[in-house]
Enzyme design. Structure first.
Site, short mmCIF file in Angstrom:
data_model
loop_
_atom_site.label_atom_id
_atom_site.label_comp_id
_atom_site.label_asym_id
_atom_site.label_seq_id
_atom_site.Cartn_x
_atom_site.Cartn_y
_atom_site.Cartn_z
N PHE A 54 0.84 -1.19 0.00
CA PHE A 54 0.00 0.00 0.00
C PHE A 54 0.89 1.25 0.00
CE2 PHE A 54 -2.76 3.13 2.21
CZ PHE A 54 -3.71 3.20 1.21
N ASP A 110 2.76 -4.88 8.70
CA ASP A 110 1.53 -4.09 8.70
C ASP A 110 0.35 -5.06 8.61
OD1 ASP A 110 -0.69 -2.52 8.10
OD2 ASP A 110 0.49 -1.06 6.96
N TYR A 168 -10.00 0.98 11.23
CA TYR A 168 -11.29 1.21 10.57
C TYR A 168 -11.66 0.17 9.52
CZ TYR A 168 -8.05 3.70 7.40
OH TYR A 168 -7.01 4.05 6.58
N LYS A 169 -10.81 -0.82 9.32
CA LYS A 169 -11.14 -1.86 8.34
C LYS A 169 -11.83 -3.01 9.05
CE LYS A 169 -7.50 -0.25 5.29
NZ LYS A 169 -6.04 -0.18 5.19
N ARG A 184 -12.66 -5.54 -6.16
CA ARG A 184 -12.38 -6.14 -4.85
C ARG A 184 -13.68 -6.39 -4.09
NH1 ARG A 184 -8.30 -2.90 -1.16
NH2 ARG A 184 -10.16 -1.60 -1.04
C1 LIG Z 1 -5.46 1.01 4.97
C2 LIG Z 1 -3.99 0.92 5.04
C3 LIG Z 1 -3.25 1.93 5.64
C4 LIG Z 1 -3.94 3.16 6.13
O1 LIG Z 1 -3.07 4.08 6.69
P1 LIG Z 1 -3.66 5.40 7.31
O2 LIG Z 1 -2.52 6.00 8.01
O3 LIG Z 1 -4.79 5.01 8.20
O4 LIG Z 1 -4.19 6.24 6.21
C5 LIG Z 1 -1.88 1.76 5.73
N1 LIG Z 1 -1.28 0.65 5.25
C6 LIG Z 1 -1.98 -0.33 4.66
C7 LIG Z 1 -1.28 -1.54 4.15
C8 LIG Z 1 -3.36 -0.22 4.52
O5 LIG Z 1 -4.05 -1.17 3.92
#
Ligand SMILES: *Cc1c(COP(=O)(O)O)cnc(C)c1O
Length: 434
Positions: free
Chosen positions: A131, A200, A225-226, A387
């Site tokens: 990401f 992560d 939040y996921k 997705r």
């Molecule tokens: C959703 C996600 C994030 C989100 O990071 P924020 O700091 O909350 O914007 C980071 N890394 C991965 C791999 C994600 O899927």
């Protein structure tokens, strides 16, 4: 194979011991929500809890609520609850800041720990399709430390691990493909090469059983939040293996964002920084009391599954839902060029299924829009990924059948070709945030 009927799916729902967990959510009637991998839905308990925090704890308690309502302890208490989902112990996790910010903290510490003893280790290794925020944060730290960021395909990561590597930084489940990496094996490889491993868990915490301690991981961050259903922009979390926390204690070691809430004695208001003990130093500024209340409600929806088999049972259902989804797509959506991009092996997939459509064969974006108009909420990632999050807490088998039924109709009728579905003038939140 004979066609899978809706009746057969209803029978699976009738036998599903996790089905009552859905009652914990307020989902809009008629919506088939397959996007919990991007933003988890609203738990029924959240509105009243947040209301109580706002009107009672804040409105009436005012400043005394930092102690009387326990606001000050909330990052640790919610962290302890998250720890139960990721194979960590009590006192090892705090819920604070965003995933990006937490990644910055732990990656900086990991780099320092390795490079102080081995300055020649100048590489951070990650996955090319990680990401973007993770890669941007790594890029920034690489610049500051005079290091390089090496990006490799998922199958080429191991080959990168040699004595020039300081840190391996990976996301356990890829946000685009849903591919699950072997945390234990890759961590062991990193350690054998003399590097540390930062993970992560944005798409794995709450989605599948995670065993940070068992895998011997060094540091981890993840998203609130996921799959944790903590609400938009919920606090994220950060974990540090106790061996590193103990070393940081022994050496009075800092993390780079040395804010007052991570100080050993914040309320002494001393001018000099002294890191707090253990994971406590990874708190930076004042915790977000309202957001943490919402996050706690979200985490509680997962802990509620402990009474009926916990994450292992959720994982079994998640795999069954995604197997069903794939089988139905193959039966009912064939002939349109769609490919299943998520690995089929259970050990190599998270809790989402990604389909790929070559843009030459059709407009995946328009297909997703046509589905959304029908109340089937998935999302699109350029150039041709559709997705679908298969979240066992609140999705049933007949709903998966209904979602694919809509998809088959959208394809067979060619409805997705209607011009309104391909218009991209208004970038939606779902098309910009994972
Ligand atoms: C959703 C996600 C994030 C989100 O990071 P924020 O700091 O909350 O914007 C980071 N890394 C991965 C791999 C994600 O899927």
């Amino acid at each position: 194979m004979s066609d899978i009927t809706r009746l057969a799916c209803q029978a699976l729902d009738a036998q599903d011991s996790l089905a009552p967990l859905r009652g914990q959510f307020s989902l809009p009637a008629g919506m088939l929500y397959l996007d919990g991998n991007s933003l988890g839905p609203l738990p029924s308990a959240t509105a009243a809890r947040v209301q109580a925090v706002v009107t009672g704890e804040w409105g009436q308690g005012l400043i005394s609520s930092w102690n009387s309502a326990g606001w000050i302890d909330r990052p640790r208490l919610v962290g302890d609850k998250i720890a139960r989902l990721i194979g960590a112990g009590p006192g090892e996790v705090v819920a604070v800041d965003s995933t990006s910010i937490n990644l910055y903290k732990v990656l900086a510490v990991a780099l320092a720990l390795v490079r102080e003893g081995a300055p020649g280790r100048r590489r951070i290794v990650s996955e090319r399709d990680n990401f973007p925020t993770d890669l941007y944060i790594a890029e920034s730290l690489a610049r500051q430390h005079g290091c390089d960021l090496t990006l490799a395909g998922a199958d080429e990561i191991e080959a990168q691990l040699d004595d020039s590597v300081a840190v391996l930084m990976l996301t356990q489940v890829n946000y685009r493909t849903g591919r699950l990496l072997d945390m234990a094996a890759l961590t062991a490889r990193a350690h054998a090469a003399g590097a540390l491993a930062v993970w992560d868990l944005a798409h794995s915490a709450g989605a599948l059983p995670v065993d940070l301690r068992g895998a011997g991981a060094d540091f981890a961050v993840g998203c609130g939040y996921k799959y944790l259903n903590g609400g938009p922009g919920a606090p994220a979390f950060v974990w540090v293996h106790p061996r590193h926390a103990a070393r940081m204690d022994a050496e009075a070691r800092w993390q780079p964002l040395s804010g007052w809430m991570g100080h050993a004695t914040p309320f002494d208001f001393t001018p000099g920084y002294q890191p707090g003990a253990g994971i406590g130093r990874f708190i930076c500024g004042t915790p977000s009391a309202i957001s943490l209340a919402a996050l706690e409600c979200g985490v509680d929806t997962l802990l509620a599954a402990e009474a009926c088999g916990g994450l292992a049972a959720l994982r079994r259902k998640s795999l069954a839902l995604s197997d069903l989804f794939i089988a139905l797509v193959e039966q009912r959506c064939a002939g349109h060029g769609l490919q299943v991009q998520t690995p089929r092996e259970h050990a190599r997939r998270g809790s989402q299924v990604s389909l790929y459509l070559d843009p030459a064969d059709g407009d995946a974006y328009a297909m997703v829009q046509a589905l959304i108009e029908r109340g089937v909420i998935g999302d699109f990632r350029a150039p041709g990924i559709l997705r679908f999050g298969l979240t066992p807490l609140y999705l049933g088998f007949a709903e998966v059948w209904d979602a694919v039924d809509h998809f088959a109709q959208v394809l067979a009728s060619g409805q997705w070709r209607e011009p309104r579905f391909s218009r991209r003038s208004r970038p939606s939140h779902r098309t910009t945030v994972t």
